[in-house]
Design an enzyme around this catalytic site. Structure first.
Site, PDB file in Angstrom:
ATOM      1  N   ASP A   1     120.039 -79.052 -36.433  1.00  0.00           N
ATOM      2  CA  ASP A   1     119.006 -78.101 -36.853  1.00  0.00           C
ATOM      3  C   ASP A   1     119.107 -77.944 -38.369  1.00  0.00           C
ATOM      4  OD1 ASP A   1     117.147 -76.068 -36.905  1.00  0.00           O
ATOM      5  OD2 ASP A   1     118.415 -74.567 -35.973  1.00  0.00           O
TER       6      ASP A   1
ATOM      7  N   ARG B   1     121.898 -75.371 -19.573  1.00  0.00           N
ATOM      8  CA  ARG B   1     122.529 -76.637 -19.985  1.00  0.00           C
ATOM      9  C   ARG B   1     122.360 -77.724 -18.928  1.00  0.00           C
ATOM     10  NH1 ARG B   1     125.802 -75.628 -24.444  1.00  0.00           N
ATOM     11  NH2 ARG B   1     126.829 -73.612 -24.528  1.00  0.00           N
TER      12      ARG B   1
ATOM     13  N   GLU C   1     126.383 -85.585 -30.770  1.00  0.00           N
ATOM     14  CA  GLU C   1     125.941 -84.186 -30.855  1.00  0.00           C
ATOM     15  C   GLU C   1     124.606 -84.042 -30.142  1.00  0.00           C
ATOM     16  OE1 GLU C   1     126.331 -81.184 -31.153  1.00  0.00           O
ATOM     17  OE2 GLU C   1     126.309 -80.498 -33.230  1.00  0.00           O
ATOM     18  N   ASP C   2     124.355 -82.842 -29.623  1.00  0.00           N
ATOM     19  CA  ASP C   2     123.084 -82.628 -28.930  1.00  0.00           C
ATOM     20  C   ASP C   2     121.901 -82.551 -29.887  1.00  0.00           C
ATOM     21  OD1 ASP C   2     123.989 -80.203 -30.001  1.00  0.00           O
ATOM     22  OD2 ASP C   2     123.649 -79.019 -28.194  1.00  0.00           O
TER      23      ASP C   2
ATOM     24  N   LEU D   1     127.390 -79.731 -38.825  1.00  0.00           N
ATOM     25  CA  LEU D   1     127.883 -81.095 -38.826  1.00  0.00           C
ATOM     26  C   LEU D   1     128.293 -81.562 -40.209  1.00  0.00           C
ATOM     27  CD1 LEU D   1     128.339 -82.600 -36.360  1.00  0.00           C
ATOM     28  CD2 LEU D   1     126.248 -83.896 -36.732  1.00  0.00           C
TER      29      LEU D   1
ATOM     30  N   GLY E   1     127.379 -78.404 -26.408  1.00  0.00           N
ATOM     31  CA  GLY E   1     126.050 -78.995 -26.212  1.00  0.00           C
ATOM     32  C   GLY E   1     126.028 -80.498 -26.011  1.00  0.00           C
TER      33      GLY E   1
ATOM     34  N   GLY F   1     121.776 -78.486 -40.024  1.00  0.00           N
ATOM     35  CA  GLY F   1     122.695 -79.540 -40.459  1.00  0.00           C
ATOM     36  C   GLY F   1     124.004 -78.987 -41.004  1.00  0.00           C
TER      37      GLY F   1
ATOM     38  N   ASP G   1     121.720 -74.969 -24.602  1.00  0.00           N
ATOM     39  CA  ASP G   1     121.625 -73.689 -23.902  1.00  0.00           C
ATOM     40  C   ASP G   1     120.897 -72.637 -24.702  1.00  0.00           C
ATOM     41  OD1 ASP G   1     123.679 -73.325 -25.935  1.00  0.00           O
ATOM     42  OD2 ASP G   1     124.160 -71.460 -24.896  1.00  0.00           O
TER      43      ASP G   1
ATOM     44  N   LYS H   1     116.077 -82.210 -35.275  1.00  0.00           N
ATOM     45  CA  LYS H   1     115.044 -81.163 -35.412  1.00  0.00           C
ATOM     46  C   LYS H   1     114.846 -80.853 -36.889  1.00  0.00           C
ATOM     47  CE  LYS H   1     115.763 -76.778 -33.981  1.00  0.00           C
ATOM     48  NZ  LYS H   1     115.963 -75.711 -32.986  1.00  0.00           N
TER      49      LYS H   1
HETATM   50  P1  IMP Z   1     122.982 -76.503 -37.231  1.00  0.00           P
HETATM   51  O1  IMP Z   1     124.278 -76.266 -37.932  1.00  0.00           O
HETATM   52  O2  IMP Z   1     121.937 -75.509 -37.646  1.00  0.00           O
HETATM   53  O3  IMP Z   1     122.486 -77.928 -37.376  1.00  0.00           O
HETATM   54  O4  IMP Z   1     123.222 -76.159 -35.712  1.00  0.00           O
HETATM   55  C1  IMP Z   1     123.637 -77.080 -34.834  1.00  0.00           C
HETATM   56  C2  IMP Z   1     124.013 -76.495 -33.485  1.00  0.00           C
HETATM   57  O5  IMP Z   1     123.252 -75.338 -33.139  1.00  0.00           O
HETATM   58  C3  IMP Z   1     123.656 -77.522 -32.451  1.00  0.00           C
HETATM   59  O6  IMP Z   1     124.697 -78.418 -32.255  1.00  0.00           O
HETATM   60  C4  IMP Z   1     123.379 -76.686 -31.238  1.00  0.00           C
HETATM   61  O7  IMP Z   1     124.576 -76.432 -30.559  1.00  0.00           O
HETATM   62  C5  IMP Z   1     122.788 -75.416 -31.817  1.00  0.00           C
HETATM   63  N1  IMP Z   1     121.306 -75.518 -31.800  1.00  0.00           N
HETATM   64  C6  IMP Z   1     120.464 -75.781 -32.826  1.00  0.00           C
HETATM   65  N2  IMP Z   1     119.182 -75.820 -32.434  1.00  0.00           N
HETATM   66  C7  IMP Z   1     119.208 -75.596 -31.095  1.00  0.00           C
HETATM   67  C8  IMP Z   1     118.182 -75.538 -30.082  1.00  0.00           C
HETATM   68  O8  IMP Z   1     116.969 -75.717 -30.312  1.00  0.00           O
HETATM   69  N3  IMP Z   1     118.625 -75.292 -28.819  1.00  0.00           N
HETATM   70  C9  IMP Z   1     119.931 -75.113 -28.499  1.00  0.00           C
HETATM   71  N4  IMP Z   1     120.913 -75.168 -29.398  1.00  0.00           N
HETATM   72  C10 IMP Z   1     120.552 -75.399 -30.695  1.00  0.00           C
HETATM   73 MG    MG Z   2     125.828 -78.738 -30.613  1.00  0.00          MG
END
Ligand code: IMP
Ligand code: MG
Length: 174
Positions: free
Chosen positions: A101, A163, A97-98, A106, A42, A103, A157, A129
Site C-alpha cells: 500500500d 483471510r 507479501e500480500d 516493506l 497476510g 510501501g 483481513d 495498490k
Molecule cells: P504498507 O506499509 O502501507 O505498504 O502496508 C502494508 C501492509 O498493510 C500489507 O502487507 C497488509 O498487511 C496491510 N494492508 C494494506 N492494504 C491493505 C488492504 O487493502 N487490505 C488488507 N490489508 C492491507
Molecule cells: Mg502484509
C-alpha cells in the site's frame, strides 16, 4: 459489523496468476536456492500456493511485521513481532507479501535485510495498490495492480476477518 463484499479478483484468476509467477521464479532462481520470506500474516495463503508451484530447491521462513495494528491507517513504523528462524546472510531472498500500500512496511524491512548481509533481496507481491504509495519499492513479481480500495480475502483481513476467502473482495459502499 457486517460488510457487503464485492468480488475484485476471482479464485480462478488468482490460481492462474500464481502459476505464471511461480514459473518465472522457477526460471530466475533455478541455481540460487532462494530463501523465501513470507510476511505474516497476510502473505500466508499466497506463499503456500506459490511454493507448491515451485520446482526448484528453496527454503521458507516467516517474519511477522506490524505497521497497521487493526486499523486501516499505516503508522509508518515497522516492528518485527516475530523474527526469522534462519540467518538470511549470503542468501538470495525473495519476500512474499500480500499487498503493498504505502510501501513503508516493506521498504523499512528491505533495508533491515540488506544490513543483515543478504546476497540479493527481491519482492513478490500479490497486489500492488498504487493510490497511497509513499515509498518506491522495486517489485520483481506482481500478481495484480489495483488503483485503490481496501481489499480482503486470500490472506488479507479486516480486523482479522475474511483471510480465508478464496477470492479477493472489497467492501461495497465504502
Ligand atoms: P504498507 O506499509 O502501507 O505498504 O502496508 C502494508 C501492509 O498493510 C500489507 O502487507 C497488509 O498487511 C496491510 N494492508 C494494506 N492494504 C491493505 C488492504 O487493502 N487490505 C488488507 N490489508 C492491507
Ligand atoms: Mg502484509
Amino acid at each position: 459489523m457486517e460488510h457487503r463484499l464485492k468480488i475484485v479478483i476471482k479464485e480462478e484468476s488468482i490460481k492462474k496468476r500464481v502459476k505464471e509467477i511461480a514459473s518465472q521464479i522457477n526460471r530466475d532462481y533455478s541455481d540460487k536456492n532462494p530463501l523465501i520470506i513470507c510476511i505474516l500474516k497476510g502473505g500466508f495463503i499466497f506463499c503456500a500456493d506459490l511454493v507448491r508451484e515451485l520446482t526448484i530447491p528453496h527454503s521458507i521462513d516467516f517474519v511477522k511485521l506490524s505497521s497497521y495494528g487493526l486499523e486501516k491507517i499505516s503508522k509508518g513504523t515497522v516492528k518485527v513481532l516475530s523474527d526469522l528462524s534462519f540467518s538470511p546472510q549470503n542468501r538470495h531472498v525473495l519476500i512474499v507479501e500480500d499487498i503493498i500500500d504505502t510501501g513503508i512496511t516493506l521498504s523499512a524491512y528491505i533495508e533491515d535485510l540488506k544490513k543483515m548481509g543478504v546476497e540479493s533481496v527481491d519482492v513478490c507481491v500479490l497486489i500492488d495498490k498504487l493510490e497511497r504509495r509513499e515509498v518506491d519499492i522495486p517489485i520483481k513479481y506482481r500478481g495484480f495492480t489495483v488503483e485503490k480500495g481496501f481489499l480482503v480475502g486470500y490472506g488479507m483481513d479486516c480486523g482479522e476477518r475474511y483471510r480465508n476467502l478464496k477470492g479477493i473482495y472489497e467492501f461495497e459502499g465504502d
